[in-house]
Design a protein around this motif. Structure first.
Motif, PDB file in Angstrom:
ATOM      1  N   LEU A 165       0.832  -1.207   0.000  1.00 63.41           N
ATOM      2  CA  LEU A 165       0.000   0.000   0.000  1.00 63.41           C
ATOM      3  C   LEU A 165       0.866   1.256   0.000  1.00 63.41           C
ATOM      4  CD1 LEU A 165      -2.845  -1.081   2.448  1.00 63.41           C
ATOM      5  CD2 LEU A 165      -3.077  -0.609  -0.003  1.00 63.41           C
ATOM      6  N   TYR A 166       1.944   1.227   0.756  1.00 59.61           N
ATOM      7  CA  TYR A 166       2.802   2.399   0.865  1.00 59.61           C
ATOM      8  C   TYR A 166       3.665   2.592  -0.385  1.00 59.61           C
ATOM      9  CZ  TYR A 166       5.890   5.851   3.024  1.00 59.61           C
ATOM     10  OH  TYR A 166       6.579   7.001   3.309  1.00 59.61           O
ATOM     11  N   VAL A 167       4.328   1.524  -0.813  1.00 61.49           N
ATOM     12  CA  VAL A 167       5.294   1.632  -1.913  1.00 61.49           C
ATOM     13  C   VAL A 167       4.609   1.596  -3.279  1.00 61.49           C
ATOM     14  CG1 VAL A 167       7.282   0.516  -3.023  1.00 61.49           C
ATOM     15  CG2 VAL A 167       7.175   0.692  -0.525  1.00 61.49           C
ATOM     16  N   MET A 168       3.738   0.608  -3.487  1.00 63.07           N
ATOM     17  CA  MET A 168       3.146   0.412  -4.816  1.00 63.07           C
ATOM     18  C   MET A 168       1.937   1.320  -5.065  1.00 63.07           C
ATOM     19  SD  MET A 168       5.259  -1.714  -5.824  1.00 63.07           S
ATOM     20  CE  MET A 168       5.477  -3.314  -6.492  1.00 63.07           C
ATOM     21  N   GLU A 169       1.088   1.457  -4.052  1.00 61.36           N
ATOM     22  CA  GLU A 169      -0.129   2.269  -4.235  1.00 61.36           C
ATOM     23  C   GLU A 169       0.077   3.711  -3.784  1.00 61.36           C
ATOM     24  OE1 GLU A 169      -2.350   0.646  -5.938  1.00 61.36           O
ATOM     25  OE2 GLU A 169      -1.365  -1.281  -5.593  1.00 61.36           O
ATOM     26  N   GLN A 170       1.230   3.998  -3.196  1.00 59.51           N
ATOM     27  CA  GLN A 170       1.609   5.335  -2.733  1.00 59.51           C
ATOM     28  C   GLN A 170       0.598   5.945  -1.763  1.00 59.51           C
ATOM     29  OE1 GLN A 170       2.431   7.337  -6.455  1.00 59.51           O
ATOM     30  NE2 GLN A 170       4.435   6.368  -6.594  1.00 59.51           N
ATOM     31  N   LYS A 171       0.128   5.098  -0.848  1.00 65.26           N
ATOM     32  CA  LYS A 171      -0.793   5.558   0.196  1.00 65.26           C
ATOM     33  C   LYS A 171       0.026   6.089   1.376  1.00 65.26           C
ATOM     34  CE  LYS A 171      -4.606   3.838  -1.693  1.00 65.26           C
ATOM     35  NZ  LYS A 171      -5.576   4.700  -2.294  1.00 65.26           N
ATOM     36  N   SER A 172      -0.526   7.061   2.072  1.00 63.55           N
ATOM     37  CA  SER A 172       0.118   7.583   3.277  1.00 63.55           C
ATOM     38  C   SER A 172      -0.189   6.648   4.449  1.00 63.55           C
ATOM     39  CB  SER A 172      -0.413   8.984   3.588  1.00 63.55           C
ATOM     40  OG  SER A 172      -1.771   8.894   3.999  1.00 63.55           O
ATOM     41  N   HIS A 173       0.540   6.812   5.539  1.00 59.99           N
ATOM     42  CA  HIS A 173       0.264   5.984   6.716  1.00 59.99           C
ATOM     43  C   HIS A 173      -1.146   6.267   7.252  1.00 59.99           C
ATOM     44  CE1 HIS A 173       4.042   3.955   6.967  1.00 59.99           C
ATOM     45  NE2 HIS A 173       4.714   5.091   6.956  1.00 59.99           N
ATOM     46  N   ASP A 230      -7.798  -0.373   9.401  1.00 60.16           N
ATOM     47  CA  ASP A 230      -8.291  -0.225  10.772  1.00 60.16           C
ATOM     48  C   ASP A 230      -7.173  -0.475  11.783  1.00 60.16           C
ATOM     49  OD1 ASP A 230     -10.218   0.464  12.626  1.00 60.16           O
ATOM     50  OD2 ASP A 230     -10.911  -1.610  12.888  1.00 60.16           O
ATOM     51  N   ILE A 231      -6.045   0.189  11.547  1.00 59.18           N
ATOM     52  CA  ILE A 231      -4.903   0.133  12.456  1.00 59.18           C
ATOM     53  C   ILE A 231      -4.461   1.566  12.714  1.00 59.18           C
ATOM     54  CG2 ILE A 231      -4.117  -2.159  11.702  1.00 59.18           C
ATOM     55  CD1 ILE A 231      -2.017  -0.774   9.931  1.00 59.18           C
ATOM     56  N   SER A 232      -3.542   1.760  13.653  1.00 54.86           N
ATOM     57  CA  SER A 232      -3.042   3.108  13.920  1.00 54.86           C
ATOM     58  C   SER A 232      -1.973   3.478  12.886  1.00 54.86           C
ATOM     59  CB  SER A 232      -2.443   3.180  15.325  1.00 54.86           C
ATOM     60  OG  SER A 232      -1.249   2.431  15.388  1.00 54.86           O
ATOM     61  N   GLU A 233      -1.722   4.762  12.755  1.00 54.24           N
ATOM     62  CA  GLU A 233      -0.672   5.220  11.849  1.00 54.24           C
ATOM     63  C   GLU A 233       0.688   4.705  12.297  1.00 54.24           C
ATOM     64  OE1 GLU A 233      -0.755   9.384  10.500  1.00 54.24           O
ATOM     65  OE2 GLU A 233      -2.815   9.449  11.274  1.00 54.24           O
ATOM     66  N   ALA A 237       3.411   2.513  10.189  1.00 56.81           N
ATOM     67  CA  ALA A 237       4.822   2.884  10.059  1.00 56.81           C
ATOM     68  C   ALA A 237       5.732   1.756  10.537  1.00 56.81           C
ATOM     69  CB  ALA A 237       5.103   4.166  10.836  1.00 56.81           C
ATOM     70  N   SER A 238       5.356   1.106  11.629  1.00 58.06           N
ATOM     71  CA  SER A 238       6.209   0.031  12.141  1.00 58.06           C
ATOM     72  C   SER A 238       6.182  -1.193  11.220  1.00 58.06           C
ATOM     73  CB  SER A 238       5.830  -0.347  13.576  1.00 58.06           C
ATOM     74  OG  SER A 238       4.576  -0.977  13.628  1.00 58.06           O
ATOM     75  N   GLN A 239       5.023  -1.478  10.634  1.00 62.29           N
ATOM     76  CA  GLN A 239       4.933  -2.596   9.690  1.00 62.29           C
ATOM     77  C   GLN A 239       5.812  -2.329   8.475  1.00 62.29           C
ATOM     78  OE1 GLN A 239       3.421  -4.692  12.000  1.00 62.29           O
ATOM     79  NE2 GLN A 239       2.626  -5.657  10.202  1.00 62.29           N
ATOM     80  N   LEU A 240       5.798  -1.098   7.983  1.00 62.64           N
ATOM     81  CA  LEU A 240       6.638  -0.728   6.846  1.00 62.64           C
ATOM     82  C   LEU A 240       8.117  -0.844   7.217  1.00 62.64           C
ATOM     83  CD1 LEU A 240       6.881   0.359   3.946  1.00 62.64           C
ATOM     84  CD2 LEU A 240       6.867   2.664   4.934  1.00 62.64           C
ATOM     85  N   HIS A 241       8.475  -0.357   8.390  1.00 59.04           N
ATOM     86  CA  HIS A 241       9.858  -0.432   8.868  1.00 59.04           C
ATOM     87  C   HIS A 241      10.327  -1.885   8.906  1.00 59.04           C
ATOM     88  CE1 HIS A 241      13.397   0.498  11.301  1.00 59.04           C
ATOM     89  NE2 HIS A 241      13.040  -0.496  12.083  1.00 59.04           N
ATOM     90  N   ARG A 242       9.522  -2.760   9.472  1.00 52.87           N
ATOM     91  CA  ARG A 242       9.888  -4.178   9.575  1.00 52.87           C
ATOM     92  C   ARG A 242       9.921  -4.846   8.197  1.00 52.87           C
ATOM     93  NH1 ARG A 242       8.336  -7.080  14.958  1.00 52.87           N
ATOM     94  NH2 ARG A 242       8.837  -5.431  16.419  1.00 52.87           N
ATOM     95  N   ALA A 243       8.984  -4.482   7.328  1.00 51.03           N
ATOM     96  CA  ALA A 243       8.977  -5.055   5.973  1.00 51.03           C
ATOM     97  C   ALA A 243      10.266  -4.690   5.245  1.00 51.03           C
ATOM     98  CB  ALA A 243       7.763  -4.565   5.190  1.00 51.03           C
ATOM     99  N   LYS A 244      10.668  -3.427   5.335  1.00 50.03           N
ATOM    100  CA  LYS A 244      11.898  -2.979   4.666  1.00 50.03           C
ATOM    101  C   LYS A 244      13.121  -3.689   5.245  1.00 50.03           C
ATOM    102  CE  LYS A 244      10.496   1.627   3.143  1.00 50.03           C
ATOM    103  NZ  LYS A 244      10.757   3.075   3.334  1.00 50.03           N
ATOM    104  N   ALA A 245      13.146  -3.847   6.572  1.00 50.36           N
ATOM    105  CA  ALA A 245      14.270  -4.528   7.206  1.00 50.36           C
ATOM    106  C   ALA A 245      14.333  -5.990   6.762  1.00 50.36           C
ATOM    107  CB  ALA A 245      14.154  -4.435   8.728  1.00 50.36           C
ATOM    108  N   MET A 246      13.182  -6.636   6.693  1.00 49.65           N
ATOM    109  CA  MET A 246      13.131  -8.036   6.277  1.00 49.65           C
ATOM    110  C   MET A 246      13.545  -8.177   4.809  1.00 49.65           C
ATOM    111  SD  MET A 246       9.940 -10.573   6.957  1.00 49.65           S
ATOM    112  CE  MET A 246      10.223 -11.164   8.613  1.00 49.65           C
ATOM    113  N   LEU A 247      13.068  -7.255   3.963  1.00 52.58           N
ATOM    114  CA  LEU A 247      13.464  -7.284   2.549  1.00 52.58           C
ATOM    115  C   LEU A 247      14.958  -7.041   2.382  1.00 52.58           C
ATOM    116  CD1 LEU A 247      10.586  -5.453   0.639  1.00 52.58           C
ATOM    117  CD2 LEU A 247      11.340  -7.813   0.353  1.00 52.58           C
TER     118      LEU A 247
END
Length: 189
Positions: A141-149, A157-160, A164-174
């Motif tokens: 959603l963030y990278v491909m669809e360019q959605k904001s947090h 239905d999650i907090s901003e 942000a933390s999910q994106l941080h962990r995804a980038k670290a895992m990648l």
């Protein structure tokens, strides 16, 4: 001045809007592979991808009467939004989105994007697809669809901060997957 592709796409849309089944098959054939790739960014199981695509095309064909053509690419963008929304619907329905909050100081740290020029697209796609569902969904959603947090938080239905933390962990895992890929491939050269 309209080019031939725009005219053909517009004509195809009008035929589909009138219920022409040959035009529907043509529209499906032209876009199914691309939309399957979009769907598989969010959904990992092949059967689930097929189900989401079927639901998406049902939605596309039932809603196309309200579609307003805005030039080359507008149809694909509209269909992509439908596929993303149907994918998110399945994730929410089956409660596949598990999220983990990082402490605020970690979530605020900017991650430099990894260099992926030497990674084949299909390998990178497989790496993204292998991410845990929450990470993969937010990343896409963030990278491909360019959605904001803020937008992601609303969609899922999650907090901003969770977004942000999910994106941080995804980038670290990648980044770790890319490092392992390079190490494995450097050893074979």
């Amino acid at each position: 001045m309209t080019n031939q592709a725009t005219t053909n796409e517009e004509d195809l849309i009008h035929l589909v809007q009138r219920g022409d089944t040959a035009a529907m098959k043509s529209l499906y054939g032209l876009h199914v592979r691309y939309l399957a790739a979009v769907c598989s960014r969010y959904i990992s199981g092949d059967e689930d991808v097929k189900d989401v695509l079927q639901d998406s095309f049902l939605r596309i064909f039932s809603s196309i009467g309200r579609f307003q053509y805005r030039g080359q690419g507008s149809l694909r963008a509209w269909m992509t939004r439908i596929v993303v929304n149907e994918s998110l619907k399945l994730i929410r329905r089956e409660q596949r989105l598990t999220t983990v909050d990082l402490r605020q100081e970690h979530a605020a740290k900017a991650d430099p994007p990894p260099d992926t020029d030497d990674i084949p697209a299909e390998v990178l796609h497989a790496m993204i697809r292998s991410l845990p569902p929450g990470y993969r969904t937010v990343f896409n959603l963030y990278v491909m669809e360019q959605k904001s947090h803020k937008e992601i938080a609303s969609l899922l239905d999650i907090s901003e901060s969770t977004s942000a933390s999910q994106l941080h962990r995804a980038k670290a895992m990648l980044a770790e997957k890319i490092k392992r890929y390079r190490t494995a491939n450097d050893a074979t050269l």
